[in-house]
Write a protein that holds these residues in place. Structure first.
Motif, PDB file in Angstrom:
ATOM      1  N   UNK A 116       0.851  -1.188   0.000  1.00 19.72           N
ATOM      2  CA  UNK A 116       0.000   0.000   0.000  1.00 19.72           C
ATOM      3  C   UNK A 116       0.884   1.233   0.000  1.00 19.72           C
ATOM      4  N   UNK A 117       0.502   2.241  -0.740  1.00 17.55           N
ATOM      5  CA  UNK A 117       1.288   3.478  -0.689  1.00 17.55           C
ATOM      6  C   UNK A 117       1.214   4.106   0.703  1.00 17.55           C
ATOM      7  N   UNK A 118       2.215   4.850   1.026  1.00 20.59           N
ATOM      8  CA  UNK A 118       2.217   5.577   2.292  1.00 20.59           C
ATOM      9  C   UNK A 118       1.747   7.002   2.033  1.00 20.59           C
ATOM     10  N   UNK A 119       1.384   7.662   3.095  1.00 25.26           N
ATOM     11  CA  UNK A 119       1.016   9.069   2.987  1.00 25.26           C
ATOM     12  C   UNK A 119       1.809   9.824   4.044  1.00 25.26           C
ATOM     13  N   UNK A 120       2.544  10.811   3.596  1.00 24.35           N
ATOM     14  CA  UNK A 120       3.320  11.677   4.474  1.00 24.35           C
ATOM     15  C   UNK A 120       2.907  13.103   4.182  1.00 24.35           C
ATOM     16  N   UNK A 121       2.718  13.855   5.244  1.00 22.41           N
ATOM     17  CA  UNK A 121       2.305  15.243   5.061  1.00 22.41           C
ATOM     18  C   UNK A 121       2.962  16.089   6.138  1.00 22.41           C
ATOM     19  N   UNK A 122       3.565  17.191   5.720  1.00 25.10           N
ATOM     20  CA  UNK A 122       4.133  18.175   6.644  1.00 25.10           C
ATOM     21  C   UNK A 122       3.555  19.512   6.262  1.00 25.10           C
ATOM     22  N   UNK A 123       3.070  20.232   7.277  1.00 29.14           N
ATOM     23  CA  UNK A 123       2.605  21.590   6.996  1.00 29.14           C
ATOM     24  C   UNK A 123       2.502  22.398   8.269  1.00 29.14           C
ATOM     25  N   UNK A 124       2.378  23.683   8.083  1.00 30.76           N
ATOM     26  CA  UNK A 124       2.271  24.623   9.199  1.00 30.76           C
ATOM     27  C   UNK A 124       0.800  24.985   9.367  1.00 30.76           C
ATOM     28  N   UNK A 125       0.321  24.918  10.615  1.00 31.73           N
ATOM     29  CA  UNK A 125      -1.052  25.324  10.899  1.00 31.73           C
ATOM     30  C   UNK A 125      -1.043  26.304  12.073  1.00 31.73           C
ATOM     31  N   UNK A 126      -2.085  27.128  12.200  1.00 32.45           N
ATOM     32  CA  UNK A 126      -2.059  28.220  13.184  1.00 32.45           C
ATOM     33  C   UNK A 126      -2.482  27.828  14.600  1.00 32.45           C
ATOM     34  N   UNK A 127      -1.994  26.699  15.074  1.00 32.02           N
ATOM     35  CA  UNK A 127      -2.275  26.252  16.431  1.00 32.02           C
ATOM     36  C   UNK A 127      -0.969  25.820  17.059  1.00 32.02           C
ATOM     37  N   UNK A 128      -0.931  25.767  18.373  1.00 28.32           N
ATOM     38  CA  UNK A 128       0.303  25.363  19.038  1.00 28.32           C
ATOM     39  C   UNK A 128       0.498  23.850  18.931  1.00 28.32           C
TER      40      UNK A 128
END
Length: 152
Positions: A1-13
């Motif tokens: 199965x493919x993997x899913x990786x996600x990195x991002x900035x969100x406005x919470x601590x």
């Protein structure tokens, strides 16, 4: 199965997001396809807590229960999920949160494979969109709990 990786900035601590993801019992309130959650066992560790939980996932005609061990490390703002029992051959999942200017960086990773070729084929078609929906559901939950503004 493919993997899913996600990195991002969100406005919470990082702490807010860690608390949200660590609250496994509330997943059915906002997480797509999560029909039920039950905490079976909790134990404290030197770095946090380990939870054993069952989640019931309901997707179209399929309804499956799986058990996992969730390791919570509040000092490191990370949540690691280890598969115990259910319809998967394996499941690896982690969330790491790091405070950055204006919010936090979310690092999400998931990799899994179903035992059933039918389930695997069904999810394979929509895997990436499903993972994006799950991450979006956590974003929307944060907005509902914490509002639009960043707070530390």
């Amino acid at each position: 199965m493919p993997t899913h990786t996600e990195k991002r900035i969100i406005p919470y601590s990082a702490r807010q997001m860690y608390d949200l993801v660590a609250d496994v019992a509330r997943y059915p309130e906002f997480l797509p396809w999560c029909a039920a959650a039950r905490i079976n066992k909790r134990r404290m560790t030197e770095t946090g807590e380990v939870i054993e939980a069952d989640l019931v996932i309901s997707f179209k005609l399929f309804r499956e229960r799986f058990a996992s061990r969730v390791t919570l490390n509040p000092a490191a703002n990370c949540v690691d999920v280890e598969y115990l029992d259910g319809p998967f051959r394996y499941l690896n999942n982690h969330w790491h949160f790091k405070d950055v200017e204006g919010g936090c960086e979310v690092d999400f990773f998931v990799d899994f494979e179903f035992k059933s070729a039918i389930l695997q084929a069904v999810i394979g078609v929509v895997f990436n969109e499903a993972m994006r929906r799950i991450v979006r559901a956590f974003d929307e939950r944060a907005r509902a709990l914490y509002g639009q503004e960043f707070s530390s």
